[in-house]
Scaffold this active site. Structure first.
Site, PDB file in Angstrom:
ATOM      1  CG  HIS A  59     -58.800  31.464  36.509  1.00  0.00           C
ATOM      2  ND1 HIS A  59     -58.624  30.134  36.797  1.00  0.00           N
ATOM      3  CD2 HIS A  59     -60.087  31.603  36.081  1.00  0.00           C
ATOM      4  CE1 HIS A  59     -59.770  29.490  36.566  1.00  0.00           C
ATOM      5  NE2 HIS A  59     -60.670  30.358  36.125  1.00  0.00           N
ATOM      6  CD  GLU A 220     -55.171  24.810  39.465  1.00  0.00           C
ATOM      7  OE1 GLU A 220     -54.559  25.776  39.985  1.00  0.00           O
ATOM      8  OE2 GLU A 220     -56.294  24.914  38.923  1.00  0.00           O
TER       9      GLU A 220
HETATM   10 ZN    ZN Z   1     -57.062  29.088  37.547  1.00  0.00          ZN
END
Ligand code: ZN
Length: 342
Positions: A59, A220
């Protein structure tokens, strides 16, 4: 701009790929080989039994992991970061970095394990995901037989705040035991929370775990911010642990203490089925906010989606996903002691 002068910049200048082949041998014997834009193989003079993949920018707006990878890569090139094991760095979706968005046309972390070739759609992100799969395969296969220890840490930051700031997704193991040493490594990275997936997914980490038996995780590390706006101190433990992973025979791991790990198992995966879909909470609600049994989580067409357990935590809510895609995941805590750990 030459490729080794600023690997990230060169990668972003060649956002959908570069067919040139570049290599350099450092004075310490480490071999650098560039397979494509964003694809750098680093090999020490004498090989060990580990093959490590560190990926970022699946991302493109999740900048902290990109900064960490950029700095580790440049320090390797400058011979200021030792390399003990074969390592593949992947800057997965440079075009999405350039537009400062999560993705250009399609969420890349739903395109692995062959999903890039399903549904009769073609776009550059699908082509890139297919190539990334090939690079992962080539890297692990060139490392040698399956007796090797394979790792893949796919680094992200989350769109929203989180009541548990750093967490990792442990891909579905198909019944194989979980690895205590991996929980310890994640904890050394500052990640004390782990979500166990209960089914196959089309994420990058599941691909490496399932196809190559790698210890692979979606990690994350905090919240999305723009380049230069990340407080790198918040990521220091993760960066230091990744540097140790690459640069030491073994990273320094804390002693295993089940009390220090917060493990959650998938309770519900809510896929958006109707155009008329809404979440029954505010847009800015934090990940890991909990609901009690019977509370309304979402309305999908005429269907009311309720929490099935007390203390059911929501993660990754996103009402704007394409039809059929996951709009919400819910999880419940499981005792670390109850895991099948080796
Ligand atoms: Zn991500």
């Amino acid at each position: 701009m030459t490729v080794f002068e600023d690997f990230l910049k060169w990668t972003c200048d060649n956002e959908w790929g570069h067919s040139g082949h570049f290599e350099r041998r450092l004075s310490n014997g480490t071999q650098l080989t560039v397979w494509d834009s964003g694809v750098l193989v680093v090999e020490p003079q004498s090989a060990t039994d580990k093959d490590i993949i560190i990926s970022c920018a699946v991302h493109g707006n999740e900048t902290a992991p990109i900064e960490i990878c950029r700095d580790i890569i440049q320090d390797i090139i400058a011979e200021q970061q030792p390399v003990q094991h074969r390592t593949l760095f992947l800057i997965a979706n440079p075009a999405s970095i350039n537009v400062e968005r999560r993705f250009v046309e399609e969420n890349m972390n739903r395109l692995f394990s062959g999903a890039h070739s399903k549904g009769g759609i073609t776009n550059p992100e699908r082509e890139r995901a297919a190539k990334l799969e090939q690079y992962v395969q080539r890297f692990y296969q060139e490392g040698g037989d399956s007796e090797r220890r394979r790792y893949h840490y796919d680094l992200h930051t989350a769109i929203r705040d989180s009541k548990r700031e750093k967490f990792a997704v442990y891909p579905f193991t198909h019944g194989k035991p979980y690895k205590q040493a991996q929980l310890q490594f994640l904890l050394a990275c500052g990640v004390d929370t782990v979500l166990l997936n209960r089914a196959p997914t089309t994420t990058f980490s599941y691909f490496s775990a399932h196809q190559f038996e790698a210890d692979a995780f979606t990690v994350e590390l905090g919240k999305v911010r723009r380049f230069g706006e990340n407080n790198r101190a918040d990521f220091a433990a993760a960066e230091e642990s990744l540097r140790q992973l690459v640069g030491q025979p073994e990273p320094d791991l804390p002693a295993f203490d089940p009390q220090q790990h917060f493990v959650f198992a998938e309770a519900q995966t809510i896929n958006r089925q109707h155009q008329d879909f809404r979440l029954n909470f505010a847009d800015d609600v934090a990940n890991f906010t909990s609901f009690n049994k019977g509370e309304l989580l979402a309305i999908d067409g005429d269907d009311k989606i309720l929490a099935k357990h007390d203390d059911e935590h929501i993660i990754f809510p996103n009402a704007d996903v394409a039809l059929g895609q996951r709009a919400l995941l819910t999880v419940v805590r499981v005792p670390t002691e109850s895991l099948d750990l080796v």
